[in-house]
Write an enzyme that holds these catalytic residues in place. Structure first.
Site, short mmCIF file in Angstrom:
data_model
loop_
_atom_site.label_atom_id
_atom_site.label_comp_id
_atom_site.label_asym_id
_atom_site.label_seq_id
_atom_site.Cartn_x
_atom_site.Cartn_y
_atom_site.Cartn_z
N HIS A 189 0.83 -1.21 0.00
CA HIS A 189 0.00 0.00 0.00
C HIS A 189 0.86 1.26 0.00
O HIS A 189 2.05 1.23 0.33
CB HIS A 189 -0.93 0.01 1.22
CG HIS A 189 -0.24 0.35 2.52
ND1 HIS A 189 0.01 1.65 2.91
CD2 HIS A 189 0.25 -0.44 3.52
CE1 HIS A 189 0.61 1.65 4.09
NE2 HIS A 189 0.78 0.40 4.48
N CYS A 190 0.22 2.37 -0.36
CA CYS A 190 0.81 3.71 -0.20
C CYS A 190 -0.19 4.52 0.61
O CYS A 190 -0.81 3.98 1.53
CB CYS A 190 1.14 4.33 -1.56
SG CYS A 190 -0.19 4.30 -2.77
N THR A 191 -0.34 5.80 0.35
CA THR A 191 -1.28 6.60 1.14
C THR A 191 -2.72 6.40 0.69
O THR A 191 -3.59 6.06 1.48
CB THR A 191 -0.90 8.09 1.09
OG1 THR A 191 0.36 8.28 1.77
CG2 THR A 191 -1.94 8.96 1.78
N THR A 197 0.82 2.15 -5.49
CA THR A 197 0.16 0.85 -5.39
C THR A 197 -0.49 0.47 -6.71
O THR A 197 -0.42 -0.70 -7.13
CB THR A 197 -0.90 0.91 -4.28
OG1 THR A 197 -0.24 1.14 -3.03
CG2 THR A 197 -1.71 -0.38 -4.18
#
Length: 299
Positions: A189-191, A197
């Site tokens: 994941h990222c933000t 992602t």
């Protein structure tokens, strides 16, 4: 650019990415219903989904329950922790930069499970965006984001996924993890779960033999999953007096086909083909690609 004061950054983050209340996943478009995306399984995310279910050119199917793509898990609820434990997640890879983690908060995970930090550069986008919003200056915000500049920032970000050596290293390590049966089920994941992602999800699906149009549809699904949360974030910024025109953020909040096309164009320019990007850019050799297919595909 000077870093934002902690209090201001925290307040802005709360306005931008406050976790949604318990929710059900939005209906997937008809073209994407071959996969049961479990975004409704977690209460504290908006874009958590299984990459399983997609068909390859050769009639195989991506196995469900082995690879999950997500937005940040810093707002995971106690119920979410039970769900993640129930999914048997063995590894969580976090592509956020140290600034994003320090501002938004670390992942909340079940006991015994820790995030693996693999920061992928956002080319300074987070800091620049937060600075423009914190200024409460419509002219500055227009100068940063208006007139197509937001879209250009995003295209530059997507090209960097191909050109930046550290970003390639983080993506490559994660693909090699996915080829290792002992590392899955794995969440990356990222933000917002849509850019870093989204790119790795696209590359993985292509490496497994999923057709481009199908992999692109999965990439674009982030718009469906994030639509309500992103609209609410814009309204909070307007109501709090941070932005007179929060719609300037839409190009940064969305994924678009031309963003993905910017990455693919850079792949062609730098490597000639996606296969060569996998092998020479990400360090995923043919043997590793074969292990990915053996482990993640089923009849």
């Amino acid at each position: 650019m000077r870093l934002l004061p902690t209090l201001t950054a925290a307040a802005l983050t709360a306005a931008l990415v406050t976790a949604p209340a318990a929710h059900a996943a939005p209906p997937a478009p008809a073209a994407a219903r071959q996969v049961q995306a479990p975004a409704d399984l977690l209460q504290g995310t908006a874009n958590f989904r299984d990459l399983g279910g997609y068909r390859t050119f050769h009639g195989f199917r991506v196995e469900n329950g082995l690879v999950y793509r997500a937005d940040a898990l810093n707002h995971a609820t106690d119920a979410d922790l039970e769900t993640l434990a129930g999914l048997g997640v063995r590894r969580v890879v976090d592509f956020r930069t140290p600034l994003e983690v320090s501002t938004d908060g670390a992942d909340r995970l079940p006991a015994g499970l820790e995030s693996t930090a693999r920061p992928v550069s956002d080319t300074g986008m987070f800091e620049e965006l937060m600075g423009a919003i914190a200024s409460k200056d419509p002219a500055r915000q227009e100068a940063v984001l208006g007139g197509g500049r937001g879209e250009e920032i995003m295209r530059g970000l997507y090209r960097s996924f191909v050109t930046d050596p550290e970003s390639r290293a983080m993506f490559g390590r994660t693909l090699r993890d996915l080829a290792d049966r002992s590392a899955t089920p794995l969440v990356f994941h990222c933000t917002s779960g849509k850019d870093r992602t989204g790119w790795l999800s696209y590359v993985l699906l292509e490496a497994l033999g999923v057709p481009h149009r199908t992999a692109q549809r999965d990439f674009l699904l982030s718009n469906d999953y994030r639509r309500a949360a992103d609209a609410a974030a814009r309204e909070r910024l307007r109501a709090a007096g941070y932005m007179r025109n929060p719609d300037l953020l839409i190009p940064m909040q969305e994924v678009r086909a031309d963003y993905l096309a910017a990455s693919l164009d850079q792949v062609r320019r730098s490597y000639g083909s996606l296969d060569r990007y996998l092998r020479y850019g990400l360090g995923v050799d043919p043997r590793t690609q074969a292990r990915l297919r053996h482990h993640l595909l089923t009849r």
